[in-house]
Enzyme design. Structure first.
Site, mmCIF file in Angstrom:
data_model
loop_
_atom_site.group_PDB
_atom_site.id
_atom_site.type_symbol
_atom_site.label_atom_id
_atom_site.label_comp_id
_atom_site.label_asym_id
_atom_site.label_seq_id
_atom_site.Cartn_x
_atom_site.Cartn_y
_atom_site.Cartn_z
ATOM 1 N N GLY A 21 2.491 -23.579 23.639
ATOM 2 C CA GLY A 21 3.680 -24.375 23.942
ATOM 3 C C GLY A 21 3.574 -25.041 25.303
ATOM 4 O O GLY A 21 3.927 -26.205 25.486
ATOM 5 N N ARG A 25 -0.695 -23.870 30.092
ATOM 6 C CA ARG A 25 -1.460 -22.861 29.378
ATOM 7 C C ARG A 25 -2.661 -23.528 28.695
ATOM 8 O O ARG A 25 -3.750 -22.974 28.644
ATOM 9 C CB ARG A 25 -0.542 -22.169 28.348
ATOM 10 C CG ARG A 25 -1.112 -20.965 27.624
ATOM 11 C CD ARG A 25 -1.815 -19.976 28.491
ATOM 12 N NE ARG A 25 -0.990 -19.255 29.422
ATOM 13 C CZ ARG A 25 -0.381 -18.088 29.221
ATOM 14 N NH1 ARG A 25 -0.462 -17.499 28.052
ATOM 15 N NH2 ARG A 25 0.303 -17.514 30.172
ATOM 16 N N ARG A 44 3.351 -37.591 29.421
ATOM 17 C CA ARG A 44 4.429 -36.603 29.601
ATOM 18 C C ARG A 44 3.910 -35.257 30.121
ATOM 19 O O ARG A 44 4.542 -34.211 29.875
ATOM 20 C CB ARG A 44 5.202 -36.352 28.291
ATOM 21 C CG ARG A 44 6.073 -37.519 27.922
ATOM 22 C CD ARG A 44 6.765 -37.298 26.589
ATOM 23 N NE ARG A 44 7.487 -38.510 26.240
ATOM 24 C CZ ARG A 44 8.807 -38.626 26.244
ATOM 25 N NH1 ARG A 44 9.564 -37.608 26.547
ATOM 26 N NH2 ARG A 44 9.385 -39.761 25.937
ATOM 27 N N ARG A 88 -1.386 -22.517 16.331
ATOM 28 C CA ARG A 88 -0.461 -22.284 17.438
ATOM 29 C C ARG A 88 -0.768 -20.934 18.078
ATOM 30 O O ARG A 88 -0.961 -19.935 17.373
ATOM 31 C CB ARG A 88 0.981 -22.318 16.905
ATOM 32 C CG ARG A 88 2.011 -21.780 17.862
ATOM 33 C CD ARG A 88 3.424 -22.168 17.498
ATOM 34 N NE ARG A 88 4.389 -21.202 18.006
ATOM 35 C CZ ARG A 88 4.705 -21.026 19.285
ATOM 36 N NH1 ARG A 88 4.118 -21.753 20.233
ATOM 37 N NH2 ARG A 88 5.583 -20.115 19.655
ATOM 38 N N VAL A 89 -0.848 -20.918 19.397
ATOM 39 C CA VAL A 89 -1.008 -19.666 20.147
ATOM 40 C C VAL A 89 0.182 -19.572 21.102
ATOM 41 O O VAL A 89 0.246 -20.292 22.092
ATOM 42 C CB VAL A 89 -2.368 -19.609 20.898
ATOM 43 C CG1 VAL A 89 -3.505 -19.299 19.938
ATOM 44 C CG2 VAL A 89 -2.682 -20.896 21.648
ATOM 45 N N SER A 91 4.130 -17.326 22.327
ATOM 46 C CA SER A 91 4.786 -16.052 22.610
ATOM 47 C C SER A 91 5.993 -15.910 21.692
ATOM 48 O O SER A 91 6.448 -16.887 21.085
ATOM 49 C CB SER A 91 5.214 -15.979 24.074
ATOM 50 O OG SER A 91 6.165 -16.985 24.341
ATOM 51 N N GLU A 180 10.359 -17.092 17.368
ATOM 52 C CA GLU A 180 9.786 -18.116 18.239
ATOM 53 C C GLU A 180 10.471 -19.419 17.859
ATOM 54 O O GLU A 180 11.520 -19.387 17.233
ATOM 55 C CB GLU A 180 8.254 -18.141 18.112
ATOM 56 C CG GLU A 180 7.704 -18.220 16.702
ATOM 57 C CD GLU A 180 7.602 -19.625 16.178
ATOM 58 O OE1 GLU A 180 8.494 -20.039 15.399
ATOM 59 O OE2 GLU A 180 6.607 -20.300 16.482
ATOM 60 N N MET A 181 9.930 -20.562 18.243
ATOM 61 C CA MET A 181 10.721 -21.784 18.051
ATOM 62 C C MET A 181 9.952 -22.984 17.479
ATOM 63 O O MET A 181 10.463 -24.101 17.520
ATOM 64 C CB MET A 181 11.385 -22.176 19.386
ATOM 65 C CG MET A 181 12.236 -21.051 19.960
ATOM 66 S SD MET A 181 13.110 -21.496 21.460
ATOM 67 C CE MET A 181 14.391 -22.547 20.775
ATOM 68 N N ASP A 205 8.668 -10.420 24.766
ATOM 69 C CA ASP A 205 9.910 -9.697 25.030
ATOM 70 C C ASP A 205 10.376 -9.055 23.733
ATOM 71 O O ASP A 205 9.934 -9.445 22.662
ATOM 72 C CB ASP A 205 10.994 -10.619 25.608
ATOM 73 C CG ASP A 205 11.235 -11.840 24.749
ATOM 74 O OD1 ASP A 205 10.464 -12.811 24.869
ATOM 75 O OD2 ASP A 205 12.161 -11.814 23.930
ATOM 76 N N ARG A 218 1.394 -11.126 31.277
ATOM 77 C CA ARG A 218 1.167 -11.842 30.026
ATOM 78 C C ARG A 218 -0.297 -12.232 29.850
ATOM 79 O O ARG A 218 -0.753 -12.387 28.736
ATOM 80 C CB ARG A 218 2.025 -13.110 29.979
ATOM 81 C CG ARG A 218 3.290 -12.894 29.206
ATOM 82 C CD ARG A 218 4.219 -14.064 29.310
ATOM 83 N NE ARG A 218 5.514 -13.614 29.779
ATOM 84 C CZ ARG A 218 6.398 -14.340 30.405
ATOM 85 N NH1 ARG A 218 6.141 -15.588 30.701
ATOM 86 N NH2 ARG A 218 7.534 -13.830 30.766
#
Ligand code: HPA
Length: 233
Positions: A21, A25, A44, A88-89, A91, A180-181, A205, A218
């Protein structure tokens, strides 16, 4: 050729891409895990890089947070740059008491409270799933490396802060593993285009125990997830 959100030229992005995300990272992954990384995007500040891992070409790029953001980036990667494997990697927040901080979760399916699937005008509810090939490979790699993983349904939520205080419990009752989102949109875009997608998550979390990780902590757990993801190139 460029798109509204990615300034790469055709051919600069590998067929397999890792999607954290956070764009920083992505930079960290490129600098620490890839050989000869070359940056292909900074529009961006959504940094993207292509390099190699064990001789295989692989890219990494941030997606931003949430369904609309990953929806845009994954669509452009698939339709304008020919990306075939989107991993996707990220959290997640644990929904089950047996999940500990830093555990690795693989999203076999993604449930959602998002209306992203409405665009397809399906006569029912779409069940978004990971690509079997990538899921099977990821589980095999985890076994070979002795990394324990939890494989199951995850929730892609449109809210991090929700007014619905009972909502999480209902997903927990369905034995959804974590929240997640982004994954529902990623899985829909991949399925509709006939390409492969997979989500690998690290528990950052717990919504059961209310424990949280610190940013420094993390990093080490994140390495387990990366070890699996990189082998999918
Ligand atoms: N909710 C949604 N997304 C998340 C969470 C969470 O608690 N933790 C990490 N990603």
């Amino acid at each position: 050729m460029t798109t509204p959100h990615i300034s790469a030229k055709k051919g600069e992005i590998a067929e397999t891409i890792l999607l954290p995300g956070d764009p920083l990272r992505a930079k960290f992954i490129a600098e620490n895990f890839l050989e000869n990384p070359v940056q292909f995007n900074a529009v961006r500040n959504m940094f993207g890089y292509t390099g190699t891992y064990k001789g295989k070409r692989i890219s990494v790029m941030g997606t931003g947070m949430g369904v609309p953001s990953i929806g845009i980036y994954s669509y452009e990667l698939i339709h304008f740059y020919g990306v075939k494997n989107l991993i996707r990697v990220g959290s997640c927040g644990a929904f089950q008491g047996n999940l500990k901080l830093y555990d690795v979760i693989i999203g076999m399916g993604a449930s959602t409270n998002s209306s992203y699937g409405d665009q397809y005008n399906l006569p029912g509810i779409y069940s978004a799933t990971a690509s079997w090939d990538l899921l099977y490979k990821a589980v095999k790699v985890a076994e070979e490396k002795d990394i324990p993983v939890h494989v199951g349904n995850i929730l892609t939520s449109d809210t991090f802060y929700s007014a619905d205080k009972d909502g999480n419990q209902k997903w927990m009752d369905m034995n959804v593993l974590a929240v997640e989102m982004e994954s529902y949109a990623l899985y829909c875009n991949a399925a509709h285009a006939g390409v492969n997608a997979l989500t690998i998550l690290t528990v950052s979390d717990s919504l059961v125990t209310k424990e949280e990780t610190t940013p420094e902590e993390r990093e080490k757990s994140f390495t387990k997830m990366m070890e699996i993801a990189l082998e999918l190139a």
